[in-house]
Design a protein around this motif. Structure first.
Motif, PDB file in Angstrom:
ATOM      1  N   ILE A  55      23.847  63.816  34.866  1.00 28.04           N
ATOM      2  CA  ILE A  55      25.252  64.164  34.687  1.00 28.04           C
ATOM      3  C   ILE A  55      26.003  64.148  36.016  1.00 28.04           C
ATOM      4  CG2 ILE A  55      24.819  66.657  34.829  1.00 28.04           C
ATOM      5  CD1 ILE A  55      27.402  64.856  32.586  1.00 28.04           C
ATOM      6  N   GLU A  56      25.357  64.564  37.108  1.00 25.36           N
ATOM      7  CA  GLU A  56      26.054  64.560  38.394  1.00 25.36           C
ATOM      8  C   GLU A  56      26.310  63.133  38.882  1.00 25.36           C
ATOM      9  OE1 GLU A  56      21.666  65.223  39.500  1.00 25.36           O
ATOM     10  OE2 GLU A  56      23.026  65.422  37.795  1.00 25.36           O
ATOM     11  N   GLU A  57      25.373  62.220  38.583  1.00 19.96           N
ATOM     12  CA  GLU A  57      25.574  60.814  38.935  1.00 19.96           C
ATOM     13  C   GLU A  57      26.714  60.229  38.117  1.00 19.96           C
ATOM     14  OE1 GLU A  57      25.035  57.010  40.631  1.00 19.96           O
ATOM     15  OE2 GLU A  57      24.443  59.022  41.269  1.00 19.96           O
ATOM     16  N   LEU A  58      26.796  60.633  36.846  1.00 15.36           N
ATOM     17  CA  LEU A  58      27.873  60.166  35.976  1.00 15.36           C
ATOM     18  C   LEU A  58      29.230  60.607  36.525  1.00 15.36           C
ATOM     19  CD1 LEU A  58      28.596  58.775  33.272  1.00 15.36           C
ATOM     20  CD2 LEU A  58      28.346  61.014  32.182  1.00 15.36           C
ATOM     21  N   VAL A  59      29.323  61.844  36.987  1.00 14.02           N
ATOM     22  CA  VAL A  59      30.588  62.359  37.529  1.00 14.02           C
ATOM     23  C   VAL A  59      30.933  61.627  38.822  1.00 14.02           C
ATOM     24  CG1 VAL A  59      31.729  64.393  38.494  1.00 14.02           C
ATOM     25  CG2 VAL A  59      30.330  64.610  36.424  1.00 14.02           C
ATOM     26  N   ARG A  60      29.954  61.453  39.693  1.00 15.12           N
ATOM     27  CA  ARG A  60      30.210  60.788  40.980  1.00 15.12           C
ATOM     28  C   ARG A  60      30.717  59.361  40.767  1.00 15.12           C
ATOM     29  NH1 ARG A  60      25.969  59.532  43.329  1.00 15.12           N
ATOM     30  NH2 ARG A  60      26.886  59.109  45.367  1.00 15.12           N
ATOM     31  N   ARG A  61      30.121  58.646  39.815  1.00 17.15           N
ATOM     32  CA  ARG A  61      30.486  57.249  39.578  1.00 17.15           C
ATOM     33  C   ARG A  61      31.922  57.119  39.073  1.00 17.15           C
ATOM     34  NH1 ARG A  61      26.550  52.985  38.605  1.00 17.15           N
ATOM     35  NH2 ARG A  61      24.498  53.639  39.360  1.00 17.15           N
ATOM     36  N   HIS A  62      32.422  58.154  38.413  1.00 13.39           N
ATOM     37  CA  HIS A  62      33.745  58.055  37.795  1.00 13.39           C
ATOM     38  C   HIS A  62      34.735  59.043  38.403  1.00 13.39           C
ATOM     39  CE1 HIS A  62      30.887  56.403  34.814  1.00 13.39           C
ATOM     40  NE2 HIS A  62      31.869  55.531  34.579  1.00 13.39           N
ATOM     41  N   ALA A  63      34.483  59.448  39.630  1.00 13.51           N
ATOM     42  CA  ALA A  63      35.348  60.444  40.278  1.00 13.51           C
ATOM     43  C   ALA A  63      36.781  59.949  40.432  1.00 13.51           C
ATOM     44  CB  ALA A  63      34.770  60.826  41.634  1.00 13.51           C
ATOM     45  N   THR A  64      36.974  58.644  40.578  1.00  9.85           N
ATOM     46  CA  THR A  64      38.344  58.127  40.740  1.00  9.85           C
ATOM     47  C   THR A  64      39.205  58.435  39.516  1.00  9.85           C
ATOM     48  OG1 THR A  64      37.568  55.985  39.926  1.00  9.85           O
ATOM     49  CG2 THR A  64      37.689  56.281  42.322  1.00  9.85           C
ATOM     50  N   LEU A  65      38.575  58.572  38.334  1.00  5.87           N
ATOM     51  CA  LEU A  65      39.330  58.913  37.132  1.00  5.87           C
ATOM     52  C   LEU A  65      39.806  60.358  37.164  1.00  5.87           C
ATOM     53  CD1 LEU A  65      37.057  57.213  34.428  1.00  5.87           C
ATOM     54  CD2 LEU A  65      39.113  56.288  35.518  1.00  5.87           C
ATOM     55  N   LEU A  66      39.103  61.189  37.936  1.00  9.02           N
ATOM     56  CA  LEU A  66      39.469  62.603  38.037  1.00  9.02           C
ATOM     57  C   LEU A  66      40.524  62.848  39.106  1.00  9.02           C
ATOM     58  CD1 LEU A  66      35.871  64.133  37.851  1.00  9.02           C
ATOM     59  CD2 LEU A  66      37.621  64.287  36.066  1.00  9.02           C
ATOM     60  N   PHE A  67      40.544  61.962  40.115  1.00  5.05           N
ATOM     61  CA  PHE A  67      41.436  62.191  41.256  1.00  5.05           C
ATOM     62  C   PHE A  67      42.350  60.992  41.482  1.00  5.05           C
ATOM     63  CE2 PHE A  67      37.374  64.409  42.308  1.00  5.05           C
ATOM     64  CZ  PHE A  67      37.830  65.704  42.132  1.00  5.05           C
ATOM     65  N   PRO A  68      43.247  60.712  40.521  1.00  2.34           N
ATOM     66  CA  PRO A  68      44.197  59.612  40.749  1.00  2.34           C
ATOM     67  C   PRO A  68      45.136  59.966  41.907  1.00  2.34           C
ATOM     68  CG  PRO A  68      44.803  60.877  38.804  1.00  2.34           C
ATOM     69  CD  PRO A  68      43.461  61.376  39.220  1.00  2.34           C
ATOM     70  N   GLY A  69      45.439  59.005  42.718  1.00  4.73           N
ATOM     71  CA  GLY A  69      46.309  59.252  43.867  1.00  4.73           C
ATOM     72  C   GLY A  69      45.554  59.729  45.092  1.00  4.73           C
ATOM     73  N   PHE A  70      44.226  59.691  45.031  1.00  6.77           N
ATOM     74  CA  PHE A  70      43.409  60.102  46.175  1.00  6.77           C
ATOM     75  C   PHE A  70      42.389  59.019  46.498  1.00  6.77           C
ATOM     76  CE2 PHE A  70      44.960  64.120  44.575  1.00  6.77           C
ATOM     77  CZ  PHE A  70      45.159  64.892  45.710  1.00  6.77           C
ATOM     78  N   LYS A  71      42.056  58.946  47.754  1.00  8.23           N
ATOM     79  CA  LYS A  71      40.963  58.096  48.201  1.00  8.23           C
ATOM     80  C   LYS A  71      39.740  58.989  48.428  1.00  8.23           C
ATOM     81  CE  LYS A  71      39.569  54.940  51.894  1.00  8.23           C
ATOM     82  NZ  LYS A  71      39.956  54.320  53.193  1.00  8.23           N
ATOM     83  N   ILE A  72      38.623  58.592  47.851  1.00  6.75           N
ATOM     84  CA  ILE A  72      37.404  59.395  47.987  1.00  6.75           C
ATOM     85  C   ILE A  72      36.688  58.982  49.268  1.00  6.75           C
ATOM     86  CG2 ILE A  72      35.176  59.984  46.941  1.00  6.75           C
ATOM     87  CD1 ILE A  72      36.464  59.451  44.216  1.00  6.75           C
TER      88      ILE A  72
END
Length: 723
Positions: A214-231
């Protein structure tokens, strides 16, 4: 206290033994050695791949509990400046330092094993996704799954002065993200805590198994959680907290106290902060400050955090990568009596060997008692009963049928407190008299007592177990269930229940020994008798099978017995603080540990009584108690003598002897504390395989004389005594 053998048979006293540093292994380091043996099964080539993964997962859950209870307790001693020395003379500070190194080394070993298993599983068609590339279909499915099933339950939280630092629950996993806002270039730190409601691993659809954490799933799709940010970066962490519950002797209401204590457990002091390798230094500093670490361990490691979660992958439908299914036998003795448990027990005592023989016998015993109009009373101890408990259902049915039912529910069964509170409430609603026992002692004895109207009087039927009334663990734990209608046992069991329910301490028992009253003394008397026999030049032997051996006084008596010439062979699955094979101290003591498909859990003591073991007149006992100070001084336990010849033969000549003969799953403990795996030998012997293919003696009844003979085991005596 000095200890002398009777009539001056032995002049050596405990105070004359070497200092504690020379005669005891450290308890905590011995436990870590045990978990290393569990981990070693994950690389055992004789096991199917998913079973090896199961052992890796078990080693992870074992380590979690060890950290939350044992290490947390030592850290608390350090914080409170308590200088109580360990069994081997170490201060809490010395132990904590040694444990940090040992735990870090064990976690590194777990990650090494996982890396190898991932490669082998991938070859077998099961992929655990880490940094693996995904094809277009897989990537699209994961994105859709994330948006539909994960995003709605995630709550990103900024870490800054305007947002209080979130509470991280025990065994909680989170990810810290370092972000840069594209609008103004500002640096932002965000935290996402993984809700426990989310699955630990997600399986991608399709015949070829692919699992993603689950943590890998979140990391892979973090851009969907933080629009307008660069990770800019991320790091996963996990927190373990002190989960032990300290009992206050003046607690006025145990039920209310435990309900409150369970809530406090979730907010206990942090004992371990586990970080992913290359975790950002500033982010680590933030966590250290906010979590207020005080003598907690901080460990960085590569690979997967919360390795126990791999149990989800083991559920993959690949029977070719698992042990062959095993269905326990139902004892023929009871079938010969048309399933009437009382009739079979009335004929003669009976022992059931789980998991090779079905736990359904225990359930049927209680179900029959609930339905039988001649049964007037049932008394039952409940330490761990599981989530779907047929035992609870039988007790409720008996109460609803108008029988007098008493249940001793142990609220202090670690990590089962909440479940036991729920069972207690259900039992009380059904009319069962629920007793919680002693405030400062756990009721750990496994006893069921049924009083039945027969022939113008009453007959008492008893069940004594070495394991819990737990249908799930009964399929994987090796335990003994002893049934008897011996009136002496019934009278003793009645006194045991009166002791727990009414604090009426037994002044005399006919057969049972009960801790904390006289169990320790009964064992010491048996050991002393073997010493006296050795001094007279007669054969003197002790065999024992235990889960743990840590009580210093008991160990010292075994040392004194060894010094007197008593031959001692111990099977200790887990912690063992006794040092075997030390010249002048324990030369005649051998210790082995068995780790295999089933968890060895039964407790057995056997004393030669003037002849080499095994023999017909040996004194044999089964027990709910381990060789630990808590079992003999701070718990209610039973030590049950075995009198019936057939039961005696099964426990001594079959169960105990098979444990001593095993070569395929055994480890030998050396005087330096290192365990060495037995060489299989020619022929080799696997005790689990033996019991899976050979029926027990006691449960066969008349079939024993008519059917296939049970192979007789024999012990070859020699210096190594490896069977």
């Amino acid at each position: 206290m000095a200890f002398k053998m009777s009539a001056g048979e032995c002049s050596v006293q405990i105070e004359d033994l070497p200092p504690v540093q020379e005669r005891f292994f450290n308890r905590e380091l011995s436990w870590l050695a045990f978990n290393r043996r569990v981990l070693a099964e994950a690389v055992n080539p004789d096991y199917p791949l998913l079973e090896r993964l199961r052992f890796l997962s078990i080693s992870g859950s074992n380590l979690d509990e060890f950290m939350m209870v044992r290490v947390a307790g030592i850290a608390a001693q350090v914080r409170r400046q308590i200088d109580e020395l360990s069994i081997d003379g170490k201060t809490p500070q010395q132990q904590l330092g040694a444990l940090l190194d040992a735990v870090k080394d064990l976690i590194d070993s777990q990650q090494d094993v996982l890396a190898d298993l991932k490669d082998e599983l991938a070859e077998a068609g099961i992929r655990i996704i880490d940094n693996d590339a995904l094809n277009k279909g897989e990537a699209e499915w994961l994105r859709d799954y994330f948006e539909e099933h994960v995003v709605p339950v995630l709550t990103p939280q900024a870490i800054d002065p305007a947002h209080p630092f979130p509470f991280i629950a025990n065994q909680g996993t989170g990810i810290l993200f370092q972000l840069q806002r594209t609008a103004d270039g500002a640096a932002v730190t965000e935290m996402i805590l993984i809700p426990p409601a989310l699955p630990r691993f997600v399986r991608l659809p399709g015949p070829k198994a692919s699992w993603v954490g689950i943590e890998e799933l979140v990391r892979r799709h973090a851009t969907l959680l933080f629009p307008g940010f660069k990770i800019l970066g991320d790091g996963t962490f996990r927190v373990l907290r002190d989960s032990d519950i300290e009992i206050e002797e003046d607690a006025e209401d145990l039920v209310r106290y435990f309900r409150t204590a369970i809530q406090r457990r979730r907010r206990g002091k942090v004992i371990l902060l586990h970080l992913q390798e290359n975790f950002d230094a500033d982010a680590e500093k933030l966590l250290r400050q906010q979590l207020r670490l005080d003598h907690a361990l901080v460990i960085k490691s590569r690979g997967l955090l919360a390795i126990s979660g791999l149990s989800a992958v083991i559920e993959e439908d690949r029977q070719d990568l698992k042990f062959d299914p095993y269905n326990p036998r139902y004892p023929e003795r009871i079938l010969e009596h048309d399933g009437d448990c009382f009739s079979a027990i009335r004929e003669k005592d009976l022992v059931i060997h789980h998991p090779y023989e079905s736990f359904e016998v225990v359930i049927d015993f209680l179900r029959q008692a609930a339905a039988d109009p001649d049964v007037v009373a049932i008394k039952q101890t409940l330490y761990r009963a599981g989530k779907q408990s047929a035992v609870i259902a039988a007790l409720i049915a008996a109460a609803e049928a108008g029988k007098s039912v008493t249940a001793v529910v142990e609220l202090k069964a670690r990590f089962d407190e909440e479940q036991n509170l729920m069972w207690a409430a259900q039992l009380e609603r059904a009319g069962v008299q629920v007793i919680y026992g002693f405030v400062d002692w756990k009721t750990h004895a496994k006893v069921s007592m049924v009083v039945r109207r027969e022939g113008g009087g009453y007959r008492t039927y008893c069940h004594f177990g070495t394991g819990n009334y737990h249908p799930v663990t009964a399929r994987i734990y090796t335990d003994l269930s002893f049934f008897t209608a011996d009136p002496r046992m019934g009278r003793d069991a009645g006194q045991l229940f009166n002791f727990v329910t009414g604090y009426v301490e037994p002044k005399h028992t006919e057969l049972l020994a009960i801790s904390p009253i006289n169990l320790r003394e009964r064992l010491y008397e048996c050991i002393e008798r073997e010493v006296m026999l050795a001094k007279k030049g007669r054969p003197a032997m002790i065999w024992a099978k235990l889960n743990q051996l840590t009580d210093p006084d008991l160990i010292d008596r075994l040392y004194l017995a060894s010094m007197a010439g008593v031959e001692i062979r111990l099977v200790v699955r887990g912690i063992c603080c006794l040092k075997p094979g030390v010249p002048g101290l324990s030369e005649t003591i051998e210790v082995k540990s068995i780790i295999g498909r089933f968890l060895e859990h039964s407790r057995i003591w056997a004393f030669g009584n003037g002849a080499n073991l095994p023999n017909k007149r040996a004194r044999v006992f089964i027990s709910s108690a381990d060789g630990m100070s808590r079992n003999m001084g701070r718990r209610v336990e039973v030590l049950v003598p075995v009198k019936n010849p057939t039961v005696h033969d099964q426990i001594l000549d079959q169960v105990m002897l098979a444990n001593l003969l095993d070569t395929e799953q055994s480890w030998e403990l050396g005087p330096d504390g290192e365990y060495e795996r037995f060489e299989k030998g020619d022929p080799s012997f696997n005790l689990h395989g033996y019991f899976m293919t050979n029926p027990s003696l006691s449960g066969r009844g008349a079939a024993l004389s008519k059917g296939r003979k049970v192979p007789k085991l024999a012990l070859r005596r020699g210096a190594a005594n490896r069977g």
